[in-house]
Design a protein around this motif. Structure first.
Motif, mmCIF file in Angstrom:
data_model
loop_
_atom_site.group_PDB
_atom_site.id
_atom_site.type_symbol
_atom_site.label_atom_id
_atom_site.label_comp_id
_atom_site.label_asym_id
_atom_site.label_seq_id
_atom_site.Cartn_x
_atom_site.Cartn_y
_atom_site.Cartn_z
ATOM 1 N N MET A 1 0.849 -1.201 0.000
ATOM 2 C CA MET A 1 0.000 0.000 0.000
ATOM 3 C C MET A 1 0.877 1.241 0.000
ATOM 4 S SD MET A 1 -2.965 1.104 2.705
ATOM 5 C CE MET A 1 -3.840 2.641 2.503
ATOM 6 N N ALA A 2 0.608 2.178 -0.900
ATOM 7 C CA ALA A 2 1.416 3.381 -1.015
ATOM 8 C C ALA A 2 1.210 4.275 0.206
ATOM 9 C CB ALA A 2 1.049 4.132 -2.283
ATOM 10 N N GLU A 3 2.295 4.925 0.608
ATOM 11 C CA GLU A 3 2.206 5.846 1.736
ATOM 12 C C GLU A 3 1.351 7.051 1.358
ATOM 13 O OE1 GLU A 3 5.260 7.766 4.973
ATOM 14 O OE2 GLU A 3 5.847 7.838 2.847
ATOM 15 N N ARG A 4 0.505 7.460 2.280
ATOM 16 C CA ARG A 4 -0.346 8.610 2.007
ATOM 17 C C ARG A 4 0.461 9.902 2.008
ATOM 18 N NH1 ARG A 4 -5.035 8.254 6.199
ATOM 19 N NH2 ARG A 4 -3.331 7.445 7.476
ATOM 20 N N ALA A 5 -0.019 10.872 1.250
ATOM 21 C CA ALA A 5 0.693 12.137 1.119
ATOM 22 C C ALA A 5 0.793 12.844 2.466
ATOM 23 C CB ALA A 5 -0.012 13.030 0.102
ATOM 24 N N ALA A 6 1.923 13.490 2.690
ATOM 25 C CA ALA A 6 2.143 14.230 3.928
ATOM 26 C C ALA A 6 1.408 15.560 3.887
ATOM 27 C CB ALA A 6 3.639 14.455 4.139
ATOM 28 N N VAL A 7 1.085 16.086 5.067
ATOM 29 C CA VAL A 7 0.342 17.340 5.162
ATOM 30 C C VAL A 7 1.047 18.321 6.091
ATOM 31 C CG1 VAL A 7 -1.133 16.490 7.053
ATOM 32 C CG2 VAL A 7 -1.924 18.381 5.595
ATOM 33 N N SER A 8 1.029 19.571 5.694
ATOM 34 C CA SER A 8 1.459 20.678 6.556
ATOM 35 C C SER A 8 0.210 21.412 7.018
ATOM 36 C CB SER A 8 2.363 21.643 5.781
ATOM 37 O OG SER A 8 3.544 21.018 5.339
ATOM 38 N N VAL A 9 0.012 21.488 8.323
ATOM 39 C CA VAL A 9 -1.156 22.177 8.867
ATOM 40 C C VAL A 9 -0.711 23.543 9.389
ATOM 41 C CG1 VAL A 9 -3.075 22.103 10.491
ATOM 42 C CG2 VAL A 9 -2.184 19.976 9.505
ATOM 43 N N VAL A 10 -1.217 24.600 8.761
ATOM 44 C CA VAL A 10 -0.867 25.967 9.135
ATOM 45 C C VAL A 10 -1.887 26.479 10.150
ATOM 46 C CG1 VAL A 10 -0.550 28.336 8.301
ATOM 47 C CG2 VAL A 10 0.199 26.385 6.896
ATOM 48 N N VAL A 11 -1.380 26.951 11.288
ATOM 49 C CA VAL A 11 -2.240 27.430 12.371
ATOM 50 C C VAL A 11 -1.922 28.902 12.643
ATOM 51 C CG1 VAL A 11 -2.962 27.116 14.771
ATOM 52 C CG2 VAL A 11 -2.287 25.124 13.392
ATOM 53 N N PRO A 12 -2.714 29.842 12.098
ATOM 54 C CA PRO A 12 -2.499 31.251 12.413
ATOM 55 C C PRO A 12 -2.959 31.535 13.836
ATOM 56 C CG PRO A 12 -4.479 31.012 11.109
ATOM 57 C CD PRO A 12 -3.868 29.636 11.209
ATOM 58 N N ALA A 13 -2.166 32.281 14.584
ATOM 59 C CA ALA A 13 -2.503 32.512 15.987
ATOM 60 C C ALA A 13 -2.165 33.944 16.396
ATOM 61 C CB ALA A 13 -1.753 31.525 16.881
ATOM 62 N N TYR A 14 -3.105 34.575 17.067
ATOM 63 C CA TYR A 14 -2.875 35.914 17.598
ATOM 64 C C TYR A 14 -3.457 35.988 19.005
ATOM 65 C CZ TYR A 14 -3.164 40.944 18.314
ATOM 66 O OH TYR A 14 -3.043 42.204 18.837
ATOM 67 N N GLN A 15 -2.582 36.201 19.976
ATOM 68 C CA GLN A 15 -2.987 36.321 21.377
ATOM 69 C C GLN A 15 -3.808 35.108 21.822
ATOM 70 O OE1 GLN A 15 -0.855 38.623 21.683
ATOM 71 N NE2 GLN A 15 -1.947 40.353 22.597
ATOM 72 N N GLU A 16 -3.258 33.916 21.593
ATOM 73 C CA GLU A 16 -3.988 32.675 21.883
ATOM 74 C C GLU A 16 -3.408 31.926 23.087
ATOM 75 O OE1 GLU A 16 -6.684 31.768 20.612
ATOM 76 O OE2 GLU A 16 -6.877 32.770 18.677
ATOM 77 N N GLU A 17 -2.798 32.645 24.038
ATOM 78 C CA GLU A 17 -2.163 31.960 25.153
ATOM 79 C C GLU A 17 -3.138 31.120 25.976
ATOM 80 O OE1 GLU A 17 -0.337 34.797 27.727
ATOM 81 O OE2 GLU A 17 -2.219 35.431 28.659
ATOM 82 N N ALA A 18 -4.398 31.508 26.008
ATOM 83 C CA ALA A 18 -5.373 30.792 26.827
ATOM 84 C C ALA A 18 -5.704 29.413 26.267
ATOM 85 C CB ALA A 18 -6.653 31.617 26.971
ATOM 86 N N SER A 19 -5.481 29.208 24.960
ATOM 87 C CA SER A 19 -5.957 27.962 24.356
ATOM 88 C C SER A 19 -4.941 27.245 23.474
ATOM 89 C CB SER A 19 -7.210 28.245 23.513
ATOM 90 O OG SER A 19 -6.916 29.185 22.483
ATOM 91 N N ILE A 20 -3.831 27.877 23.122
ATOM 92 C CA ILE A 20 -2.968 27.319 22.075
ATOM 93 C C ILE A 20 -2.378 25.964 22.448
ATOM 94 C CG2 ILE A 20 -0.867 28.525 22.842
ATOM 95 C CD1 ILE A 20 -1.969 27.882 19.171
ATOM 96 N N ALA A 21 -1.952 25.759 23.679
ATOM 97 C CA ALA A 21 -1.326 24.492 24.060
ATOM 98 C C ALA A 21 -2.314 23.333 23.949
ATOM 99 C CB ALA A 21 -0.764 24.579 25.477
ATOM 100 N N ALA A 22 -3.504 23.507 24.511
ATOM 101 C CA ALA A 22 -4.514 22.446 24.441
ATOM 102 C C ALA A 22 -4.958 22.217 23.001
ATOM 103 C CB ALA A 22 -5.715 22.802 25.316
ATOM 104 N N ALA A 23 -5.061 23.303 22.231
ATOM 105 C CA ALA A 23 -5.472 23.182 20.828
ATOM 106 C C ALA A 23 -4.463 22.384 20.029
ATOM 107 C CB ALA A 23 -5.655 24.571 20.218
ATOM 108 N N LEU A 24 -3.178 22.648 20.239
ATOM 109 C CA LEU A 24 -2.145 21.912 19.506
ATOM 110 C C LEU A 24 -2.095 20.452 19.942
ATOM 111 C CD1 LEU A 24 0.716 24.561 19.409
ATOM 112 C CD2 LEU A 24 -0.722 23.806 17.508
ATOM 113 N N ASP A 25 -2.284 20.185 21.224
ATOM 114 C CA ASP A 25 -2.343 18.790 21.696
ATOM 115 C C ASP A 25 -3.454 18.038 20.980
ATOM 116 O OD1 ASP A 25 -0.245 19.115 23.468
ATOM 117 O OD2 ASP A 25 -1.538 19.419 25.225
ATOM 118 N N ARG A 26 -4.615 18.667 20.869
ATOM 119 C CA ARG A 26 -5.760 18.026 20.225
ATOM 120 C C ARG A 26 -5.495 17.808 18.737
ATOM 121 N NH1 ARG A 26 -11.732 20.616 20.165
ATOM 122 N NH2 ARG A 26 -10.407 22.450 20.106
#
Length: 245
Positions: A1-26
């Motif tokens: 089975m061929a390997e699936r194509a890789a993906v780059s996920v771009v996450v724009p963030a501005y003043q997201e200290e309250a949620s960025i860590a949990a969001a990236l974990d998810r």
């Protein structure tokens, strides 16, 4: 089975200290379960809080952070992240992650099945999971009609911050986009239509609870962006016509 194509996920963030860590974990958890190679590119758009520190502190090897000052707007952040992306598939996911990234693997699968070049999340898709007030539905239908009339774009929801795409199909359009703020989504999708790129809508899971009314300021700003994009697009069309192209 061929390997699936890789993906780059771009996450724009501005003043997201309250949620960025949990969001990236998810987000990383969803991508790891999907099993394809991936990277996450967090673009701190002039944040002055602890967004960068907390994003870098997640401990995920696949996450890297790009930062700059001052704040330039969401469109600039997305273009910056797209330029930094290393993989053939690229996705955009808003930094607050009110939109659950659980839907992202299905978007990527749709592209790999050659059913689309771009998959756009839509809050008004019939299969979306979202409590959508009547006022928002009316505003969305009005905006959809306006986008169809002014720029020929027949999509139910252009502004949702969850999109996936083939890099090579989208790069020419992104390189020509000039909008720095939230009008970027409109301009990009209009240019994709011009380039005959295949765009389909897909459901989202929205965790944010809407208020019961739509702020008049937000409505005015959205229509101002739409008119601005339409004017630039029509001006470009006139120039091309004058040049015989």
């Amino acid at each position: 089975m061929a390997e699936r194509a890789a993906v780059s996920v771009v996450v724009p963030a501005y003043q997201e200290e309250a949620s960025i860590a949990a969001a990236l974990d998810r987000l990383v958890g969803v991508l790891e379960r999907d099993g394809r190679p991936f990277e996450v590119v967090v673009v701190s758009d002039g944040s002055t809080d602890r967004t960068v520190e907390l994003a870098r502190g997640t401990g995920h090897a696949q996450v890297r952070v790009v930062e700059y000052q001052p704040n330039q707007g969401k469109g600039h952040a997305l273009r910056t992240g797209f330029a930094q992306a290393r993989h053939p598939l690229v996705a955009f996911v808003d930094g607050d992650m009110d939109l659950d990234p659980v839907v992202l693997p299905s978007y990527l699968a749709t592209i790999e099945a050659d059913e689309a070049d771009v998959v756009v999340g839509s809050k008004v898709h019939p299969d979306s999971t979202v409590d959508y007030p009547l006022s928002r539905r009316i505003a969305s239908k009005g905006f959809k009609l306006a986008t169809r009339l002014l720029i020929g774009l027949d999509l139910g929801d252009t502004q949702t911050g969850m999109k996936a795409m083939r890099r090579d199909a989208v790069a020419p359009a992104i390189e020509r986009c000039t909008a720095r703020g939230f009008a970027f989504d409109l301009e990009l999708l209009a240019r994709l239509v011009d380039h005959r790129v295949r765009v389909v809508e897909a459901p989202v899971v929205l965790e944010y609870e809407f208020t019961s009314t739509v702020g008049i300021g937000s409505v005015i700003e959205a229509f101002r962006d739409l008119v601005s994009v339409a004017r630039r697009r029509h001006a470009l069309g006139r120039r091309r016509g004058a040049d015989g192209r």
